[in-house]
Motif scaffolding. Structure first.
Motif, mmCIF file in Angstrom:
data_model
loop_
_atom_site.group_PDB
_atom_site.id
_atom_site.type_symbol
_atom_site.label_atom_id
_atom_site.label_comp_id
_atom_site.label_asym_id
_atom_site.label_seq_id
_atom_site.Cartn_x
_atom_site.Cartn_y
_atom_site.Cartn_z
ATOM 1 N N ALA A 3 0.850 -1.201 0.000
ATOM 2 C CA ALA A 3 0.000 0.000 0.000
ATOM 3 C C ALA A 3 0.875 1.237 0.000
ATOM 4 C CB ALA A 3 -0.934 0.017 1.208
ATOM 5 N N LEU A 4 0.313 2.300 -0.531
ATOM 6 C CA LEU A 4 0.930 3.619 -0.428
ATOM 7 C C LEU A 4 0.678 4.143 0.974
ATOM 8 C CD1 LEU A 4 2.230 6.141 -1.819
ATOM 9 C CD2 LEU A 4 -0.105 6.862 -2.362
ATOM 10 N N SER A 5 1.733 4.481 1.718
ATOM 11 C CA SER A 5 1.589 4.918 3.103
ATOM 12 C C SER A 5 1.538 6.428 3.259
ATOM 13 C CB SER A 5 2.739 4.358 3.957
ATOM 14 O OG SER A 5 2.647 2.953 4.028
ATOM 15 N N THR A 6 1.802 7.150 2.198
ATOM 16 C CA THR A 6 1.685 8.602 2.217
ATOM 17 C C THR A 6 0.520 9.015 1.324
ATOM 18 O OG1 THR A 6 3.410 8.624 0.513
ATOM 19 C CG2 THR A 6 4.106 9.088 2.780
ATOM 20 N N VAL A 7 0.181 10.281 1.377
ATOM 21 C CA VAL A 7 -0.961 10.778 0.610
ATOM 22 C C VAL A 7 -0.632 10.763 -0.879
ATOM 23 C CG1 VAL A 7 -2.475 12.759 0.221
ATOM 24 C CG2 VAL A 7 -1.733 12.197 2.539
ATOM 25 N N PHE A 8 -1.581 10.313 -1.679
ATOM 26 C CA PHE A 8 -1.369 10.301 -3.128
ATOM 27 C C PHE A 8 -1.424 11.728 -3.660
ATOM 28 C CE2 PHE A 8 -2.863 10.056 -7.522
ATOM 29 C CZ PHE A 8 -1.918 9.187 -8.050
ATOM 30 N N GLY A 9 -0.383 12.122 -4.368
ATOM 31 C CA GLY A 9 -0.327 13.468 -4.924
ATOM 32 C C GLY A 9 1.108 13.933 -5.026
ATOM 33 N N LYS A 10 1.302 15.145 -5.471
ATOM 34 C CA LYS A 10 2.643 15.684 -5.634
ATOM 35 C C LYS A 10 3.289 15.920 -4.270
ATOM 36 C CE LYS A 10 1.818 18.070 -10.031
ATOM 37 N NZ LYS A 10 1.840 19.368 -10.740
ATOM 38 N N SER A 11 4.497 15.389 -4.107
ATOM 39 C CA SER A 11 5.239 15.575 -2.854
ATOM 40 C C SER A 11 6.705 15.271 -3.109
ATOM 41 C CB SER A 11 4.693 14.643 -1.765
ATOM 42 O OG SER A 11 4.825 13.296 -2.150
ATOM 43 N N ILE A 62 -3.221 -5.910 -2.761
ATOM 44 C CA ILE A 62 -3.311 -4.568 -2.192
ATOM 45 C C ILE A 62 -3.894 -4.657 -0.780
ATOM 46 C CG2 ILE A 62 -5.604 -4.099 -3.167
ATOM 47 C CD1 ILE A 62 -4.575 -1.160 -3.531
ATOM 48 N N ALA A 63 -3.326 -3.927 0.133
ATOM 49 C CA ALA A 63 -3.745 -4.001 1.537
ATOM 50 C C ALA A 63 -5.129 -3.395 1.725
ATOM 51 C CB ALA A 63 -2.744 -3.281 2.414
ATOM 52 N N LYS A 64 -5.897 -3.984 2.620
ATOM 53 C CA LYS A 64 -7.184 -3.431 3.011
ATOM 54 C C LYS A 64 -6.952 -2.334 4.052
ATOM 55 C CE LYS A 64 -9.330 -7.946 2.327
ATOM 56 N NZ LYS A 64 -9.982 -9.097 3.008
ATOM 57 N N PRO A 65 -7.945 -1.471 4.281
ATOM 58 C CA PRO A 65 -7.770 -0.415 5.303
ATOM 59 C C PRO A 65 -7.397 -1.017 6.659
ATOM 60 C CG PRO A 65 -9.716 0.011 3.985
ATOM 61 C CD PRO A 65 -9.228 -1.342 3.569
ATOM 62 N N SER A 67 -1.741 -2.556 10.442
ATOM 63 C CA SER A 67 -1.898 -2.503 11.895
ATOM 64 C C SER A 67 -2.538 -3.778 12.429
ATOM 65 C CB SER A 67 -2.735 -1.287 12.299
ATOM 66 O OG SER A 67 -2.071 -0.085 11.966
ATOM 67 N N LEU A 68 -3.488 -4.346 11.668
ATOM 68 C CA LEU A 68 -4.112 -5.601 12.084
ATOM 69 C C LEU A 68 -3.065 -6.702 12.189
ATOM 70 C CD1 LEU A 68 -6.494 -7.463 12.678
ATOM 71 C CD2 LEU A 68 -6.878 -7.667 10.214
ATOM 72 N N ARG A 69 -2.179 -6.776 11.214
ATOM 73 C CA ARG A 69 -1.122 -7.791 11.270
ATOM 74 C C ARG A 69 -0.172 -7.538 12.433
ATOM 75 N NH1 ARG A 69 0.444 -10.042 5.287
ATOM 76 N NH2 ARG A 69 -1.703 -10.281 4.541
ATOM 77 N N ALA A 70 0.089 -6.281 12.725
ATOM 78 C CA ALA A 70 0.932 -5.963 13.886
ATOM 79 C C ALA A 70 0.285 -6.465 15.166
ATOM 80 C CB ALA A 70 1.166 -4.459 13.957
ATOM 81 N N PHE A 71 -1.038 -6.317 15.273
ATOM 82 C CA PHE A 71 -1.761 -6.813 16.445
ATOM 83 C C PHE A 71 -1.741 -8.336 16.491
ATOM 84 C CE2 PHE A 71 -5.925 -8.561 17.784
ATOM 85 C CZ PHE A 71 -5.783 -8.387 19.157
ATOM 86 N N LEU A 72 -2.048 -8.984 15.362
ATOM 87 C CA LEU A 72 -2.102 -10.445 15.326
ATOM 88 C C LEU A 72 -0.739 -11.066 15.613
ATOM 89 C CD1 LEU A 72 -4.403 -10.995 12.199
ATOM 90 C CD2 LEU A 72 -5.025 -11.225 14.617
#
Length: 443
Positions: free
Chosen positions: A10-18, A105-108, A112-117
């Motif tokens: 997944a993209l971890s930052t906001v999609f757009g120019k940066s 592609i990761a779900k919302p 973090s869910l995998r970190a918990f599991l």
């Protein structure tokens, strides 16, 4: 439930120019990323490596940084690859398209869910991470960081471990009554421990919901008669023109809302219709909504237009959650309070900016009162926590040493279950482990 056998991205930052975009890959096959993008350099774990990234047709996509975090020492507890590339929409699209050819592609929230599991965080810490991402004010961020660091986990797990120890004593008595020669004495000691725990949970719940309020925002309603300057003040505090301002009474018909930061505290500000008698059905509905919103408010700012006859005005009895303001006080040269019928009014002039700093300080002081208390004591931040704690308390309050020993044990078990539900740790085998490791029953 997610399929943890999949490798996700997944993209971890906001999609757009940066300047930089961060893309993460997590799972058993994360290292396949290197081959797929034809990375020619050796990638050393936990070191940033500058590499060229190529698509499946061997065309150069971009050059960027790649970091490899081997399991279990990563955020998710799995193998993680992090790509830091230029924040170009085109580059991001190409890389995501390439990754979709080999990974899911990761779900919302799936990282973090995998970190918990995988036992990297408990549920309260995961919620703290979400709150930190959503934080818009300094105080919200501070609360989220404290929760993310595990302060609620330590508190709840401490209580839960006490319950498990108490229950293991009860279970030991049920299974091996000949090993406990002072039954009544032991039960009285257990009862005292339970009562102390009940008191601790009650104090924790009696927090005026300040953690939840800080997370969600404090409701501040501007109220008063028509043409008292409510909309002008609302726009000033919101720092933008939201409400229509005019000289005609009844301009504001509905409740308007703005989210603002005052002194680091999250404030949900409301502008309301002027309170008066009206035969207009639409205005009357607006007035009814204004009254309802005012009655539900955490803080009210009540406006009274300043005039030479203001000292003869009649005012309701002062309320502790209300800030009384004399608006349109353009002729006043200082912001000293003016007492009317025993109530202190703060004169303000938005036109001349008189008294505005003092008003903002007053709002901040009221917010501190609402969010007050010992800042070092962990606070409930979500209704989910509160619901579980109330259920745990209910089971503990049913605890009675005069009841059959099996019922006593069951209430303790259910209380521990509710505490475990807050953090996401529920393991009935712990009770058996505690019996055999701590009591040495020799059976």
């Amino acid at each position: 439930m997610t399929n943890t056998n999949d490798t996700i991205f997944a993209l971890s930052t906001v999609f757009g120019k940066s300047g930089v975009a961060v893309i993460r890959i997590s799972g058993n096959d994360a290292l396949k990323t290197l081959n797929h993008f034809n990375v020619k350099k050796d990638v050393i774990p936990r070191f940033a490596t500058l590499v060229d990234l190529y698509d499946s047709s061997s065309q150069l996509i971009d050059n960027g940084i790649i970091i490899y975090f081997p399991a279990p020492n990563s955020f998710t507890g799995e193998d993680v690859i992090e790509l830091q590339v230029h924040g170009s929409k085109a580059v991001i699209k190409i890389i995501l398209e390439e990754l979709s050819k080999v990974f899911a592609i990761a779900k919302p929230g799936e990282f973090s869910l995998r970190a918990f599991l995988n036992g990297k965080f408990d549920l309260t810490q995961i919620e703290g991470i979400a709150d930190l991402i959503d934080a818009e004010t300094k105080m919200q961020a501070r609360q989220a960081v404290k929760q993310m660091s595990g302060e609620l986990e330590r508190l709840y797990n401490g209580w839960r471990q006490k319950l498990i120890l108490i229950q293991s004593k009860i279970e030991a008595y049920i299974d091996f009554p000949e090993d406990i020669t002072t039954e009544k004495h032991e039960l009285e000691k257990i009862n005292n421990e339970v009562q102390l725990l009940i008191q601790s949970i009650k104090e924790h719940l009696n927090d005026n919901r300040r953690g939840e309020r800080l997370r969600e925002g404090l409701h501040v309603v501007i109220t008063g008669e028509p043409n008292s300057g409510k909309s002008t003040l609302f726009n000033f505090l919101a720092k933008r023109d939201i409400a229509i301002v005019s000289e005609y009474a009844g301009t504001t018909r509905d409740v308007l809302e703005a989210h603002v930061d005052i002194g680091g505290y999250p404030i949900i500000l409301y502008d309301t219709a002027g309170i008066r008698e009206s035969s207009d059905p639409i205005e009357s509905e607006g007035i009814n909504r204004a009254k309802k919103k005012s009655s539900e408010a955490d803080i009210r700012i009540e406006l009274l237009p300043y005039s030479t006859e203001v000292t003869t005005a009649s005012t309701e009895i002062s309320q502790s959650d209300t800030i009384y303001v004399l608006s349109k006080a353009d002729d006043i040269t200082n912001d000293c309070n003016i007492k009317i019928n025993g109530i202190d009014f703060l004169p303000i002039s938005i036109l001349k900016r008189t008294g505005m700093d003092k008003l903002i300080s007053a709002i901040k002081a009221k917010a501190e009162e609402k969010f007050g208390g010992d800042r070092d004591i962990p606070v409930i931040t979500r209704q989910r926590h509160r619901n579980c704690m109330l259920k745990a308390l209910k089971h503990l309050q049913r605890f009675d040493i005069d009841n059959p020993i099996e019922l006593i044990s069951e209430e303790l078990r259910l209380a521990a279950l509710e505490l475990g539900a807050v953090t996401g740790i529920i393991n009935v085998e712990e009770i058996l482990d505690n019996i055999f490791s701590s009591f040495c029953v020799g059976k």
